[in-house]
Write an enzyme that holds these catalytic residues in place. Structure first.
Site, PDB file in Angstrom:
ATOM      1  N   SER A   1     -73.886  14.504  51.893  1.00 22.72           N
ATOM      2  CA  SER A   1     -74.882  14.759  50.579  1.00 22.72           C
ATOM      3  C   SER A   1     -75.136  13.362  50.173  1.00 22.72           C
ATOM      4  O   SER A   1     -74.400  12.399  50.264  1.00 22.72           O
ATOM      5  CB  SER A   1     -73.963  15.488  49.859  1.00 22.72           C
ATOM      6  OG  SER A   1     -74.854  15.556  48.578  1.00 22.72           O
TER       7      SER A   1
ATOM      8  N   TYR B   1     -66.757  18.474  44.211  1.00 22.84           N
ATOM      9  CA  TYR B   1     -67.760  18.348  45.529  1.00 22.84           C
ATOM     10  C   TYR B   1     -68.180  16.748  45.925  1.00 22.84           C
ATOM     11  O   TYR B   1     -68.090  16.451  47.207  1.00 22.84           O
ATOM     12  CB  TYR B   1     -69.084  18.840  45.138  1.00 22.84           C
ATOM     13  CG  TYR B   1     -70.258  19.031  46.257  1.00 22.84           C
ATOM     14  CD1 TYR B   1     -70.250  20.028  47.202  1.00 22.84           C
ATOM     15  CD2 TYR B   1     -71.292  18.013  46.277  1.00 22.84           C
ATOM     16  CE1 TYR B   1     -71.184  19.976  48.294  1.00 22.84           C
ATOM     17  CE2 TYR B   1     -72.286  18.019  46.949  1.00 22.84           C
ATOM     18  CZ  TYR B   1     -72.177  18.963  47.993  1.00 22.84           C
ATOM     19  OH  TYR B   1     -73.499  19.041  48.860  1.00 22.84           O
TER      20      TYR B   1
HETATM   21  C1  BGC Z   1     -75.616  19.868  46.204  1.00 19.65           C
HETATM   22  C2  BGC Z   1     -76.798  20.334  45.155  1.00 19.65           C
HETATM   23  C3  BGC Z   1     -77.612  19.249  44.522  1.00 19.65           C
HETATM   24  C4  BGC Z   1     -77.978  18.401  45.614  1.00 19.65           C
HETATM   25  C5  BGC Z   1     -78.860  17.115  44.961  1.00 19.65           C
HETATM   26  C6  BGC Z   1     -76.383  18.789  47.066  1.00 19.65           C
HETATM   27  O1  BGC Z   1     -75.568  18.179  47.756  1.00 19.65           O
HETATM   28  O2  BGC Z   1     -74.995  20.654  46.638  1.00 19.65           O
HETATM   29  O3  BGC Z   1     -75.941  21.207  44.465  1.00 19.65           O
HETATM   30  O4  BGC Z   1     -78.498  19.959  43.912  1.00 19.65           O
HETATM   31  O5  BGC Z   1     -77.031  17.905  46.150  1.00 19.65           O
HETATM   32  O6  BGC Z   1     -78.479  16.612  43.706  1.00 19.65           O
END
Ligand code: BGC
Length: 274
Positions: free
Chosen positions: A162, A175
């Site tokens: 991410s 996360y």
């Molecule tokens: C997350 C989302 C978030 C996006 C952008 C992703 O990795 O799961 O919740 O909106 O990143 O910030």
């Protein structure tokens, strides 16, 4: 309209209905029956790979995908396995081998989030997120790499990370911790596995229109705020992330390892210009 033009408009991944770009390759995609994972499964199958669809729930969704892939001559099958359980992970790899004989591409896509802060995250929230998003990726990488080393000829490990492997998201702390861990795991494992011809790469999506973002997409004010923060002005469609994985799984990406490819519409560099 001739047949070729027709397939190009209905197929987001390959000019032909079934391409040969990944022919002969076997891939596992975790969390493969929804969201970004589902698009990755479809992409790899359309590029000619045989795909094992890992999923935790909704077997009917997996069957739908298998049927659709079968309809154009592609190969896939589903395995119910929870990536936070090591026995399940080993069974996933073993089943892929007994069915398709080898493993070339491991895509660690399954992920969850609690959207909780440092102050309100419970130990249970923490364990759940870290177990799926970091421990699961770590051991899936280990099990896949052992198989790839045993069979010889190298392989690809592609982790769906991410932007938040490197960019804080307040109120989503566990996360961010997990994705930060995946960032460093990828870089370290890539060095360890390079002598075996195995590459390890992260794909770092920004905001993607999938169920994980339902709470944002169902809140017009929040969605407008998010879109305004993205230089390209919109969330990604899952296909736009899957295509990056298709490229990374192919021979064209042979020299890419120990790094992250971000597909984020520019959000990490966004600036109001003050
Ligand atoms: C997350 C989302 C978030 C996006 C952008 C992703 O990795 O799961 O919740 O909106 O990143 O910030």
């Amino acid at each position: 309209m001739n047949g070729r033009v027709r397939t190009m408009t209905t197929n987001p991944y390959a000019q032909e209905t079934l391409s040969t770009l990944l022919a002969g390759k076997v891939a596992i995609v975790t969390g493969g029956n929804s969201g970004i994972g589902k698009s990755i499964v479809e992409c790899l199958a359309q590029l000619g790979a045989k795909v094992v669809i890992d999923y935790r729930s909704h077997p009917e969704a997996t069957e739908e995908i298998e049927k659709e892939i079968g309809s154009y001559g592609g190969c896939s099958f589903g395995v119910q396995a929870d990536v936070s359980k090591l026995d399940d992970l080993q069974r996933l790899v073993d089943t892929a081998i007994s069915r398709y004989g080898r493993l070339d591409v491991m895509v660690n896509n399954a992920g969850i989030e609690t959207r909780t802060s440092i102050l309100d995250t419970t130990p249970d929230d923490y364990d759940k997120v870290l177990d799926v998003n970091l421990r699961g990726v770590f051991f899936a990488t280990q099990f896949a790499a052992k198989q790839m080393i045993a069979q010889g000829g190298g392989g690809r490990i592609i982790n769906i990370s991410s932007v938040h492997e490197d960019w804080p998201m307040p109120n989503n702390t566990p996360y961010c911790c997990a994705k930060g861990g995946v960032r460093m795991m990828t870089r370290t494992a890539a060095l360890e596995l390079a002598p075996h011809g195995i590459t390890v790469v992260n794909v770092g999506p920004g905001a993607v229109a999938t169920p994980i973002n339902d709470s944002t997409m169902n809140n017009p004010e929040l969605l407008a705020k998010l879109n305004a923060a993205i230089p390209l002005g919109r969330m990604a469609q899952p296909e736009e992330i899957a295509r990056v994985v298709g490229f990374l799984a192919s021979d064209a990406a042979s020299y890419i390892t120990a790094t992250t490819i971000f597909a984020d519409g520019g959000i990490m560099q966004s600036s109001p210009g003050l």
